[in-house]
Design a protein around this motif. Sequence first.
Motif, PDB file in Angstrom:
ATOM      1  N   MET A 163       4.159   5.285  -5.902  1.00 42.36           N
ATOM      2  CA  MET A 163       3.992   5.116  -7.353  1.00 42.36           C
ATOM      3  C   MET A 163       3.091   6.200  -7.914  1.00 42.36           C
ATOM      4  O   MET A 163       3.392   6.804  -8.951  1.00 42.36           O
ATOM      5  N   LYS A 209       0.831  -1.206   0.000  1.00 42.44           N
ATOM      6  CA  LYS A 209       0.000   0.000   0.000  1.00 42.44           C
ATOM      7  C   LYS A 209       0.863   1.253   0.000  1.00 42.44           C
ATOM      8  O   LYS A 209       0.582   2.222  -0.697  1.00 42.44           O
ATOM      9  N   SER A 211       3.977   1.492  -1.109  1.00 36.54           N
ATOM     10  CA  SER A 211       4.664   1.613  -2.405  1.00 36.54           C
ATOM     11  C   SER A 211       3.721   2.171  -3.462  1.00 36.54           C
ATOM     12  O   SER A 211       4.145   2.922  -4.350  1.00 36.54           O
ATOM     13  N   LYS A 212       2.419   1.825  -3.371  1.00 33.22           N
ATOM     14  CA  LYS A 212       1.466   2.363  -4.344  1.00 33.22           C
ATOM     15  C   LYS A 212       1.315   3.865  -4.171  1.00 33.22           C
ATOM     16  O   LYS A 212       1.148   4.604  -5.150  1.00 33.22           O
ATOM     17  N   TYR A 239       5.139  -3.392  -9.913  1.00 35.23           N
ATOM     18  CA  TYR A 239       4.179  -3.466  -8.799  1.00 35.23           C
ATOM     19  C   TYR A 239       3.269  -4.684  -8.953  1.00 35.23           C
ATOM     20  O   TYR A 239       3.056  -5.445  -7.996  1.00 35.23           O
ATOM     21  N   GLN A 240       2.748  -4.893 -10.163  1.00 37.69           N
ATOM     22  CA  GLN A 240       1.870  -6.038 -10.403  1.00 37.69           C
ATOM     23  C   GLN A 240       2.628  -7.349 -10.264  1.00 37.69           C
ATOM     24  O   GLN A 240       2.097  -8.352  -9.754  1.00 37.69           O
ATOM     25  N   ASN A 258       4.596   0.362 -12.836  1.00 36.91           N
ATOM     26  CA  ASN A 258       3.338  -0.357 -12.613  1.00 36.91           C
ATOM     27  C   ASN A 258       3.512  -1.847 -12.883  1.00 36.91           C
ATOM     28  O   ASN A 258       2.940  -2.688 -12.181  1.00 36.91           O
TER      29      ASN A 258
END
Length: 611
Positions: free
Chosen positions: A518, A512, A514-515, A596-597, A593
């Motif tokens: 991002m 969370k 890190s998002k 992240y995924q 992204n």
Amino acid sequence: MITMKMIKKLVVWVIFLGVVINSNAQDVQFTANAPKVVEVGEQFQVQFSVNAKASNFIAPELKDFNLLMGPSTSQQSYVSYDGSGKVSQVFTLSYVYVFEAVKPGKFMVGPAEVTVGGKKYKSNSFTIEVIKGAGGGSSGTQQQQQQSSSGSNEQVTGNDEVFIRLLLDKRSVYQGEYLTASVKLYTKLGISSVGRISPSLSGFFTQEVDIPQPSLVKENVNGQIYHTAILKKVILIPQRSGSLKIDGISMDCIVQRTVKSRSRGFFDDFFGPDVQEQKVTLKTLPVSINVKPLPANKPESFNGAVGKFSFNATIDKNSVKTNDAITLKLTVNGSGNLKLIESPKVGFPTDFDTYDPKISQATAAQSGDINGSKTFEYLIIPRNAGSYKIPAINFSYFDPSAGLYKTISSHDMDIEVAKGDNVQSATVVTGLSKEDVKFIGKDILFIKTSNFDFVRVGEYFFGSVLFYLILAISLLAFAGIIIWRRSVIKQNSNVALMRNRKADKFATKRLKQSKVHMLANEKEKFYDELLKAIWGYLSDKLNIPQSDLSRDTAIDMLNQRNVDEATVKQFIELVDNCEFARYAPGATSDSINHDYQKTIELITKLQQKLK
């Protein structure tokens, strides 16, 4: 009356005067350009360029070459605008010669001379090497190329038309000392494209060096001329001692070969030979680096810094009132493993509240060096009046060129704290940690001013129905708490089980965070949180402290837990990509992204396999 036409003319004159003034103010530069190596019988060009109007050009003596043409002169002039609105005039005057090489050898060419504004200027001197070429030199085979590099930091595989080399500026370093690895291309053929170079650098902290767009330069390799270019340059910092191995680096490229048809006609000669493109895979040989451990006599203040540094400690105030903030700033400047340096230890007074430091760094990797600074900024708040002292702060580092530890000490910092306004006096028990400080001057309770509830005479709560009801509920609740507490104690005694259960929550929290980074386009903080999520999750799941968890340890433990090879490979590639992308320039939002995924996908897979 001032018209628009007059204003336009005025603007044109202002721009013209600015151009003239700026062009007259620039420094005169007079340079000579020539190839470094040519073959006997080859025609080549020598160009002398000056950025100002010049006269009385005197060429150097080039008696070892046949003059075919020259000098021919040309000039260019244009106006340049930069982003700040500055206007400048760019002017170049060139003198060009065409020569033919007639005999092998190395020939030194002296400077040329011109006159600008009544003052004489000389160009740089240069050396031209003339070789016999493919017909008269050595064969240039792969074996000879390997033999020629046996005494240097080069490894070669390929053929005599195109190959790559891995160049190292050092083969023996101390742990934490950086070295530079470069991948260099050698070719006799045309190159239409090159593939991605992804070296396997286990055991190293890496930082890529920004290099300009590759341009081919002629070089003599065993009597043959090759066009060469540096394709990649990386700074390596070994994280452990011993013999570290860099596996062979492979690269795909598309070469262009000239194809002669069996029957050629007039139009074939007119349009030139056919060119055929071919995919070629090039690979360097593995290379080992000897990493020496740091000497055992480490100072107490040594925290892993290796290189050459300076150190400075400052505070922004020497006289404050209680509860006023003071900023202590520790700055390390120099060249070395700056990104791996931790904060020096500081002896703060007991009566000061302190917080974790804010860390900022500015580093640049250029020409094979890591230079810059790293700053640790502490916020400290004195809670009580008095005279305090922050003792001298020691910063130690290892200088690999001298082979010695060196220590830099700051001066003592005296701080006078006066009693602030509206500050309640309190006695402080000293000699304890901040958590143990006890205030004992607050033993007078305030006077209660709210309304009171009165009870009739003869009515008692004890023995009433409500009393026994509350008593029964309390006993049941107490018994339930005891049973629940025993269960919790039993579960907490199983440390591995508790860490396993908390692993998901820890990873979710990091993801969370890190998002958030991002979405804010904070690339370095994003990858820091992503790596903390991966390593923290594995640490809890495998019941291994993070300080003992390394890449090799993680791979061994995952294999022991029967994690499939594809998932282990995905873990290795993701960690490598995150560590590389954290400091590499040019990361896009799509790649961020994607990482992240991939991290969510990896943790999901591991959750299914590590139960």
